[in-house]
Scaffold this active site. Structure first.
Site, mmCIF file in Angstrom:
data_model
loop_
_atom_site.group_PDB
_atom_site.id
_atom_site.type_symbol
_atom_site.label_atom_id
_atom_site.label_comp_id
_atom_site.label_asym_id
_atom_site.label_seq_id
_atom_site.Cartn_x
_atom_site.Cartn_y
_atom_site.Cartn_z
ATOM 1 N N GLU A 293 0.759 -1.361 -0.156
ATOM 2 C CA GLU A 293 -0.076 0.019 -0.001
ATOM 3 C C GLU A 293 0.812 1.266 0.175
ATOM 4 O O GLU A 293 0.359 2.345 0.195
ATOM 5 C CB GLU A 293 -0.990 -0.117 1.254
ATOM 6 C CG GLU A 293 -2.068 -1.070 1.338
ATOM 7 C CD GLU A 293 -3.185 -1.041 0.406
ATOM 8 O OE1 GLU A 293 -3.144 -0.299 -0.653
ATOM 9 O OE2 GLU A 293 -4.176 -1.887 0.472
ATOM 10 N N HIS B 160 -3.339 1.949 8.703
ATOM 11 C CA HIS B 160 -4.248 1.400 7.702
ATOM 12 C C HIS B 160 -4.281 -0.077 8.658
ATOM 13 O O HIS B 160 -3.410 -0.454 8.837
ATOM 14 C CB HIS B 160 -3.996 1.342 6.215
ATOM 15 C CG HIS B 160 -4.836 0.217 5.859
ATOM 16 N ND1 HIS B 160 -6.117 -0.048 5.756
ATOM 17 C CD2 HIS B 160 -4.305 -1.193 5.320
ATOM 18 C CE1 HIS B 160 -6.590 -1.296 5.141
ATOM 19 N NE2 HIS B 160 -5.360 -1.679 5.050
ATOM 20 N N HIS C 255 -7.501 -3.336 9.574
ATOM 21 C CA HIS C 255 -8.803 -4.054 9.251
ATOM 22 C C HIS C 255 -9.682 -4.284 10.457
ATOM 23 O O HIS C 255 -10.135 -5.240 11.081
ATOM 24 C CB HIS C 255 -8.643 -5.420 8.771
ATOM 25 C CG HIS C 255 -7.685 -5.425 7.513
ATOM 26 N ND1 HIS C 255 -7.150 -6.532 6.716
ATOM 27 C CD2 HIS C 255 -7.293 -4.436 6.577
ATOM 28 C CE1 HIS C 255 -6.380 -6.077 5.619
ATOM 29 N NE2 HIS C 255 -6.873 -5.026 5.562
ATOM 30 N N HIS D 203 -13.004 -3.674 3.212
ATOM 31 C CA HIS D 203 -11.560 -3.766 3.426
ATOM 32 C C HIS D 203 -11.184 -3.468 4.804
ATOM 33 O O HIS D 203 -10.704 -4.232 5.430
ATOM 34 C CB HIS D 203 -11.042 -3.115 2.278
ATOM 35 C CG HIS D 203 -9.511 -3.196 2.248
ATOM 36 N ND1 HIS D 203 -8.528 -3.074 1.381
ATOM 37 C CD2 HIS D 203 -8.551 -3.514 3.333
ATOM 38 C CE1 HIS D 203 -7.318 -3.183 1.404
ATOM 39 N NE2 HIS D 203 -7.469 -3.564 2.900
HETATM 40 O O1 2HA Z 1 -0.845 -4.980 3.992
HETATM 41 O O2 2HA Z 1 -3.652 -4.688 4.604
HETATM 42 O O3 2HA Z 1 -4.395 -3.514 2.416
HETATM 43 C C1 2HA Z 1 -1.851 -5.710 3.735
HETATM 44 C C2 2HA Z 1 -2.773 -4.885 3.376
HETATM 45 C C3 2HA Z 1 -3.281 -4.623 2.190
HETATM 46 ZN ZN ZN Z 2 -5.781 -3.533 3.915
#
Ligand code: 2HA
Ligand code: ZN
Length: 278
Positions: free
Chosen positions: A122, A145, A147, A217
């Site tokens: 990313e 970032h 999840h 995502h």
């Molecule tokens: O690095 O989360 O979006 C792995 C991820 C890709």
């Molecule tokens: Zn991701």
């Protein structure tokens, strides 16, 4: 550490912050396999001498980031597991330098020596967001970032794939969300991970927000520190948890009323006076 002192002398705090945030991401259950990636612009701390790393090979970028020319970033490596970043951030985080024309980057090295793996897939998203933060002289220099399970779960329902409806639920489930994210969360419809399209849409949404939810995502947030960016995801995810918990218990959550939300401006002003909000 066998790394040049000029590069790593002053970034211990950022590495420690990276380790702490990575541990929290694992603890939350948001870091399956190599999920998530983090970065921070450490140019002022890294104190790299002009031309010091010019001998290292350049890797071209798909999109130029002129505002990032000659900047130094710490970024999690491709394939890095957050549990590894937590244990040893200086090995799982890489330092990279952007070229003078903003069209390429040099992987300097990992904080503990040679660079064995490139930056996260990313990278284009992180760079585009850093570029846009600098273009508008924003105070934020760190990006997380991850999840967050419940926020992602909400985006499986078409009715929440829209900023107004999503924020209505997130603000309504807990006063903290309105207090600390009065501008609301942004929303980016599903786009391929690690794509230029995702980078562009995310940077545009982060011009208006400090946290953006990616449909089906994850989420990405900017902060003055990695810890602040983490908090901006943790807080609305708590609301998503409460909403889903109520629904799974067959309760219809009432949500805060418009008047209750409006009076939170007072609390927001209080925290803002300490620099704790937008
Ligand atoms: O690095 O989360 O979006 C792995 C991820 C890709
Ligand atoms: Zn991701």
């Amino acid at each position: 550490m066998n790394a040049p002192r000029s590069l790593f002398g002053n970034i211990e705090q950022v590495l420690a912050d990276a380790g702490e945030v990575a541990a929290l991401l694992c603890q939350r259950g948001w870091a399956e396999r190599n999920a998530g990636n983090i970065s921070a612009d450490v140019t002022e701390l890294a104190d790299v001498a002009d031309g010091e790393f010019d001998h290292l090979p350049l890797t071209p970028l798909e999109s130029a980031c002129p505002e990032m020319a000659c900047r130094v970033m710490l970024i999690s490596r491709s394939g890095a597991r957050m549990r590894d970043v937590a244990k040893n951030p200086s090995v799982s985080m890489a330092a990279i330098g952007i070229s003078a024309d903003g069209r390429a980057y040099r992987p300097f090295q990992g904080a503990s020596g040679g660079m064995t793996r490139p930056p996260t897939s990313e990278l284009c998203v992180h760079l585009r967001v850093h570029q846009s933060l600098r273009a508008r002289s924003a105070v934020q220099s760190a990006i997380v970032h991850t999840h967050p399970t419940e926020l992602i779960a909400l985006t499986q329902a078409q009715e929440f794939c829209e900023e107004e409806k999503l924020n209505h639920i997130l603000w309504g489930m807990h006063p903290e969300v309105k207090v600390f994210i009065p501008e609301g969360v942004g929303f980016v419809p599903y786009l391929r991970p690690a794509s230029e399209g995702l980078a562009e849409a995310t940077a545009a949404a982060l011009d208006r927000h400090r946290i953006v939810v990616w449909e089906k995502h994850g989420a990405i947030a900017t902060g003055r520190s990695l810890a602040e960016a983490f908090d901006l995801i943790d807080t609305p995810n708590k609301s998503a948890q409460i909403y889903l918990l109520c629904r799974s218990a067959a309760l219809q959550p009432a949500g805060l009323t418009a008047a209750q939300l409006a009076e939170l401006k007072e609390v927001e002003r209080f925290f803002r006076s300490f620099g704790d909000s937008a």
